[in-house]
Design an enzyme around this catalytic site. Structure first.
Site, mmCIF file in Angstrom:
data_model
loop_
_atom_site.group_PDB
_atom_site.id
_atom_site.type_symbol
_atom_site.label_atom_id
_atom_site.label_comp_id
_atom_site.label_asym_id
_atom_site.label_seq_id
_atom_site.Cartn_x
_atom_site.Cartn_y
_atom_site.Cartn_z
ATOM 1 N N GLY A 162 0.850 -1.184 0.000
ATOM 2 C CA GLY A 162 0.000 0.000 0.000
ATOM 3 C C GLY A 162 0.886 1.235 0.000
ATOM 4 O O GLY A 162 2.086 1.109 0.199
ATOM 5 N N THR A 163 0.367 2.419 -0.142
ATOM 6 C CA THR A 163 1.151 3.525 -0.658
ATOM 7 C C THR A 163 1.213 4.826 0.134
ATOM 8 O O THR A 163 1.999 4.896 1.044
ATOM 9 C CB THR A 163 0.739 3.742 -2.110
ATOM 10 O OG1 THR A 163 -0.653 3.525 -2.154
ATOM 11 C CG2 THR A 163 1.399 2.739 -2.987
ATOM 12 N N THR A 164 0.412 5.843 -0.176
ATOM 13 C CA THR A 164 0.640 7.117 0.523
ATOM 14 C C THR A 164 -0.357 7.392 1.655
ATOM 15 O O THR A 164 -1.565 7.354 1.438
ATOM 16 C CB THR A 164 0.615 8.313 -0.459
ATOM 17 O OG1 THR A 164 1.557 8.053 -1.474
ATOM 18 C CG2 THR A 164 0.968 9.606 0.252
#
Lengths: 268, 264
Positions: free
Chosen positions: A40-42
């Site tokens: 997963g990312t930001t």
């Protein structure tokens, strides 16, 4: 020895449960991974006028594949706290699930709320338990823990490293693959835009969170942006004295139009 | 002594055990559960010691008897609920499982093991909006015998107390009760249970007991008891936001039902 009970992880172990990181052992050795791990990312969080705002994009990736565009990476733990995750969703969701039960279990079993330092400690221990998976490069979780401390009467933001060290963030924090693209922007906004995050009202705070996530997605392919075709907005939650609230899609649509596409878009 | 070789002595030992346990539990404060339009109300009176407990999102527990025995049962129920809730899902946590596979067998084993102290307790559990219905109650006796009820349930110090408390609920449409009406009926039921629990000799003949019960001034019993005891009440409330439906009622919420029983 007398024990008061209330430790949910102890209870789980008695039922035969083992944390994902504990099961791995040396099984994977030094071999190359047979698959691309999902990540997963930001994530970003900052103090605003009423408390804390936490936001995250909705994308989960495996290598350069977009696996999912509806992941919710800002996870409710109880009525006053959330854990926002970047890294491996499999482990992160497991940690969130354990914590959610651990807080409730402790409260019901010992007839008192778990204190904030204890909550932070539980999360830190789970990250440490996850070390074998993090070392293999497949299951590192770098969470942000945000809460409203009713005793101190203010929101609090904590971030962790992959080994479980915990730090309190004074103004803002961001983690995940898109975070390098916006860390400087957040610093700039807070320092020189003429309006610190802590002075922003609710709508302004949400608007800026949407701008920042859009910025992250501009430079990081693993960060999702607003999907016009599917109408998927980022997850945005606030935690104030009255508890946790998720910003509804309708409001996000309006503020997105105003701050990212529209009249406020040109102003910092 | 080999108990199995001597059936008469065995029966006598069990009867003695029952008598001992019942003597211990009898003087305790009864607990009452009743459904109302917003969910389930649990109510009791105590000397400011907590007697009503949260087990899981939609499950509450109350007991009469030895406080540490109730505590052991409470902890066992909470452990079981959370292990199931985590390993399966919140929806898999059912009161039926907790009673059939947890508390019932544990209390039965405690009663059967003659070299150990039994559980000196009777418990009442309530579940809101579960798989079995909107308002489901189970009572578990000190020997592990359990009973399922809908809309209301009670546990008093002895079985006769349960009977007399139950009469208060006859002809009652529990689902449609307001919170105040539910508290009112719960207080009356509690008073009847208290009355039986404090009798010198409870008559064996139920008809005789009922006749005596008809002559009891419930308002009077409550007025007297409220001088020393406090009302404790919780709800499993359908309108509560989130998964957790258990909430303590505060003094203002219970005051309307209590007003008429306060000493002048």
């Amino acid at each position: 020895m007398m024990v008061s009970g209330g430790d949910f992880v102890d209870l789980l172990r008695q039922t035969g449960y083992r944390f994902p990181g504990e099961q791995l052992g040396d099984a994977a050795g030094d071999r190359a991974l047979p698959f691309e791990p999902t990540e997963g990312t930001t994530i970003l969080a900052f103090q605003y006028a009423d408390g804390v705002l936490v936001a995250g994009d909705r994308r989960a990736t495996a290598g350069n594949m977009v696996l999912y565009d509806r992941a919710d990476k800002v996870i409710d733990l109880d009525a006053y706290s959330v854990m926002a995750i970047s890294g491996s969703p499999a482990v992160a969701f497991e940690i969130a699930r354990i914590l959610e039960h651990a807080f409730q279990y402790y409260r019901r079993r010992l007839l008192q709320e778990m204190s904030l330092p204890a909550k932070l400690r539980r999360l830190s221990l789970l990250i440490k338990d996850n070390l074998p998976l993090a070392m293999q490069g497949i299951g590192a979780v770098i969470p942000v823990f945000a809460t409203y401390d009713r005793r101190d009467g203010r929101g609090k933001i904590y971030f962790y490293d992959a080994l479980g060290a915990q730090f309190e963030s004074a103004d803002f924090t961001t983690t995940g693959s898109g975070s390098p693209a916006i860390r400087g922007a957040m610093y700039y906004l807070n320092r020189w835009s003429g309006r610190r995050f802590a002075e922003m009202d609710r709508e302004t705070a949400i608007g800026h969170a949407l701008q920042l996530l859009d910025t992250a997605s501009e430079y990081d392919s693993a960060t999702g942006r607003y999907e016009r075709s599917a109408d998927i907005f980022p997850s945005v939650k606030t935690i104030t004295a009255s508890g946790l609230a998720e910003i509804e899609t309708e409001e996000l649509r309006r503020l997105y139009a105003q701050y990212v596409d529209g009249e406020e878009a040109g102003r910092a | 002594m080999m108990l199995s070789d001597e059936p008469y002595r065995w029966a006598e030992a069990v009867a003695n055990r029952r008598e001992y346990i019942e003597d211990q539990i009898r003087p305790g404060s009864p607990v009452v559960g009743v459904g109302y339009e917003g969910g389930i109300l649990l109510l009791t009176l105590s000397q400011s010691q907590q007697k009503l407990f949260e087990v899981y999102d939609r499950i509450g527990l109350a007991g009469i008897g030895h406080s540490t025995d109730i505590e052991k049962l409470r902890q066992a129920a909470i452990d079981m609920a959370h292990a199931i809730g985590f390993n399966y899902s919140e929806d898999d946590v059912t009161l039926r499982q907790i009673v059939y596979f947890g508390l019932g067998p544990a209390m039965k084993a405690g009663f059967d093991d003659v070299v150990r102290s039994p559980f000196l307790a009777r418990v009442l559990l309530a579940e809101l909006d579960g798989q079995e219905g909107a308002q489901v109650f189970y009572t578990v006796d000190y020997d592990g015998a359990f009973h399922r009820r809908e809309t209301w349930a009670v546990v008093g110090g002895v079985a006769e107390a349960d009977l007399m408390m139950g009469r208060v609920f006859s002809e009652l449409d529990a689902e449609a009760l307001s919170l105040t009406d539910a508290a009112d009926v719960a207080l009356r039921a509690w008073a009847m249970g208290r009355w039986v629990g404090t009798m010198e000799d409870v008559p064996d003949d139920v008809a005789e007991l009922e006749e005596m019960a008809d002559g009891v001034d419930v308002d009077d019993v409550l007025k007297t008891e409220l001088q020393n005891l406090e009302v404790e009440a919780v709800v499993l409330g359908r309108s509560l936001v989130g998964k957790n439906k258990y909430r303590n009622l505060d003094a203002e919420e219970i005051a309307p039902a209590l007003a008429r029983f306060k000493a002048d």
